[in-house]
Design a protein around this motif. Sequence first.
Motif, PDB file in Angstrom:
ATOM      1  N   PRO A  73       0.921  -1.147   0.090  1.00 30.51           N
ATOM      2  CA  PRO A  73       0.077   0.014  -0.057  1.00 30.51           C
ATOM      3  C   PRO A  73       0.881   1.341  -0.015  1.00 30.51           C
ATOM      4  O   PRO A  73       0.680   2.229   0.807  1.00 30.51           O
ATOM      5  N   ILE A  74       1.823   1.250  -1.128  1.00 34.62           N
ATOM      6  CA  ILE A  74       2.785   2.356  -1.127  1.00 34.62           C
ATOM      7  C   ILE A  74       2.453   2.892  -2.701  1.00 34.62           C
ATOM      8  O   ILE A  74       2.471   2.200  -3.495  1.00 34.62           O
ATOM      9  N   ILE A  75       2.335   4.330  -2.820  1.00 37.11           N
ATOM     10  CA  ILE A  75       2.226   5.191  -3.745  1.00 37.11           C
ATOM     11  C   ILE A  75       3.433   6.004  -4.008  1.00 37.11           C
ATOM     12  O   ILE A  75       3.749   6.552  -2.876  1.00 37.11           O
ATOM     13  N   ILE A  76       4.182   6.291  -4.879  1.00 36.43           N
ATOM     14  CA  ILE A  76       5.158   7.325  -5.194  1.00 36.43           C
ATOM     15  C   ILE A  76       4.654   8.211  -6.025  1.00 36.43           C
ATOM     16  O   ILE A  76       3.883   7.907  -7.058  1.00 36.43           O
ATOM     17  N   ILE A  77       4.795   9.603  -5.501  1.00 37.19           N
ATOM     18  CA  ILE A  77       4.614  10.939  -6.428  1.00 37.19           C
ATOM     19  C   ILE A  77       5.795  11.398  -6.615  1.00 37.19           C
ATOM     20  O   ILE A  77       6.750  11.742  -5.885  1.00 37.19           O
ATOM     21  N   LEU A  78       6.130  11.687  -7.921  1.00 38.96           N
ATOM     22  CA  LEU A  78       7.204  12.521  -8.350  1.00 38.96           C
ATOM     23  C   LEU A  78       7.072  13.948  -8.667  1.00 38.96           C
ATOM     24  O   LEU A  78       6.345  14.064  -9.664  1.00 38.96           O
ATOM     25  N   ASP A  79       7.239  14.929  -8.136  1.00 31.05           N
ATOM     26  CA  ASP A  79       7.123  16.243  -8.303  1.00 31.05           C
ATOM     27  C   ASP A  79       8.059  16.889  -8.816  1.00 31.05           C
ATOM     28  O   ASP A  79       9.162  17.305  -8.493  1.00 31.05           O
ATOM     29  N   THR A  95      -3.129   1.086   6.384  1.00 34.09           N
ATOM     30  CA  THR A  95      -3.107   2.397   5.730  1.00 34.09           C
ATOM     31  C   THR A  95      -2.335   2.517   4.360  1.00 34.09           C
ATOM     32  O   THR A  95      -1.111   1.766   4.259  1.00 34.09           O
ATOM     33  N   LYS A  96      -2.795   3.125   3.559  1.00 34.25           N
ATOM     34  CA  LYS A  96      -2.003   3.458   2.310  1.00 34.25           C
ATOM     35  C   LYS A  96      -1.285   4.738   2.306  1.00 34.25           C
ATOM     36  O   LYS A  96      -1.686   5.588   2.797  1.00 34.25           O
ATOM     37  N   TYR A  97      -0.091   4.693   1.766  1.00 31.25           N
ATOM     38  CA  TYR A  97       0.816   5.888   2.023  1.00 31.25           C
ATOM     39  C   TYR A  97       1.289   6.374   0.903  1.00 31.25           C
ATOM     40  O   TYR A  97       1.478   5.615  -0.226  1.00 31.25           O
ATOM     41  N   ALA A  98       1.232   7.530   0.507  1.00 34.31           N
ATOM     42  CA  ALA A  98       1.977   8.428  -0.764  1.00 34.31           C
ATOM     43  C   ALA A  98       3.223   9.075  -0.399  1.00 34.31           C
ATOM     44  O   ALA A  98       2.919   9.880   0.461  1.00 34.31           O
ATOM     45  N   LEU A  99       4.348   8.694  -1.016  1.00 34.58           N
ATOM     46  CA  LEU A  99       5.360   9.540  -0.788  1.00 34.58           C
ATOM     47  C   LEU A  99       5.830  10.076  -1.867  1.00 34.58           C
ATOM     48  O   LEU A  99       6.008   9.787  -2.955  1.00 34.58           O
ATOM     49  N   VAL A 100       5.925  11.577  -1.455  1.00 39.05           N
ATOM     50  CA  VAL A 100       6.343  12.522  -2.450  1.00 39.05           C
ATOM     51  C   VAL A 100       7.506  12.859  -2.338  1.00 39.05           C
ATOM     52  O   VAL A 100       8.208  13.245  -1.140  1.00 39.05           O
ATOM     53  N   PHE A 101       8.374  12.677  -3.702  1.00 36.54           N
ATOM     54  CA  PHE A 101       9.707  13.108  -3.736  1.00 36.54           C
ATOM     55  C   PHE A 101       9.798  14.171  -4.798  1.00 36.54           C
ATOM     56  O   PHE A 101       9.112  14.283  -5.819  1.00 36.54           O
ATOM     57  N   GLY A 102      10.779  15.169  -4.398  1.00 36.95           N
ATOM     58  CA  GLY A 102      10.650  16.466  -5.028  1.00 36.95           C
ATOM     59  C   GLY A 102      11.819  16.625  -5.976  1.00 36.95           C
ATOM     60  O   GLY A 102      12.888  15.936  -6.154  1.00 36.95           O
ATOM     61  N   ASN A 103      11.757  17.749  -6.768  1.00 35.30           N
ATOM     62  CA  ASN A 103      12.810  18.140  -7.694  1.00 35.30           C
ATOM     63  C   ASN A 103      14.024  18.153  -7.085  1.00 35.30           C
ATOM     64  O   ASN A 103      14.370  18.531  -5.920  1.00 35.30           O
ATOM     65  N   GLU A 104      15.075  17.821  -7.992  1.00 39.89           N
ATOM     66  CA  GLU A 104      16.588  17.769  -7.561  1.00 39.89           C
ATOM     67  C   GLU A 104      16.847  19.115  -6.938  1.00 39.89           C
ATOM     68  O   GLU A 104      18.218  19.032  -6.146  1.00 39.89           O
ATOM     69  N   VAL A 105      16.671  20.117  -7.314  1.00 41.08           N
ATOM     70  CA  VAL A 105      16.984  21.487  -6.735  1.00 41.08           C
ATOM     71  C   VAL A 105      16.109  22.226  -5.703  1.00 41.08           C
ATOM     72  O   VAL A 105      16.565  22.552  -4.627  1.00 41.08           O
TER      73      VAL A 105
END
Length: 178
Positions: free
Chosen positions: A24-30, A121-131
């Motif tokens: 139950p893991i979602i990844i969001i690439l911002d 519980t389901k989790y969304a993990l947000v990872f952001g821009n390199e800078v």
Amino acid sequence: MRKLKNSELDRLSVDDFKEAEKKPIIIILDNIRSLNNIGSVFRTSDAFLIEKIYLCGITATPPHKDIHKTALGSTDTVDWEYVENTLELVEKLKTTGVKVCSIEQAENAVMLNDFNVEPETKYALVFGNEVKGVAQNVVSASDFVIEIPQFGTKHSLNISVSCGVVVWDVFSKLKKPI
């Protein structure tokens, strides 16, 4: 000791992967700029049976040769979707009960080693821009901000490394009985 051959690793076929129960893991690439980072996140997501990846903003989408170079076919296994606006996606996921966790250095962040995973519980993990990291409006809308403890002179890790560290930690905590 002898290194194992690929044929001895007992990996899932593409069809078996698609049918397998996902974590139950979602990844969001911002707004990720590097195509190699995107491909690496796909590969990590395949390794840990991630439910889905959302590619947002300027994040490129498959098929692309530079994504493929590091994804090694995992763009064919991991479910993904492009969504232009990260904040709108976060707000939508939250209405379905998903707990959104921005991976960032921020006030009141929880250190990864102190982050408790709740069962069912389901989790969304947000990872952001390199800078610039995760956009502030997304951080503000998150249920949690998780920080990876670091002890050297640098202020951050590469996004693909951060993804591997956080996904492994959450995956491991999901597997442990309470």
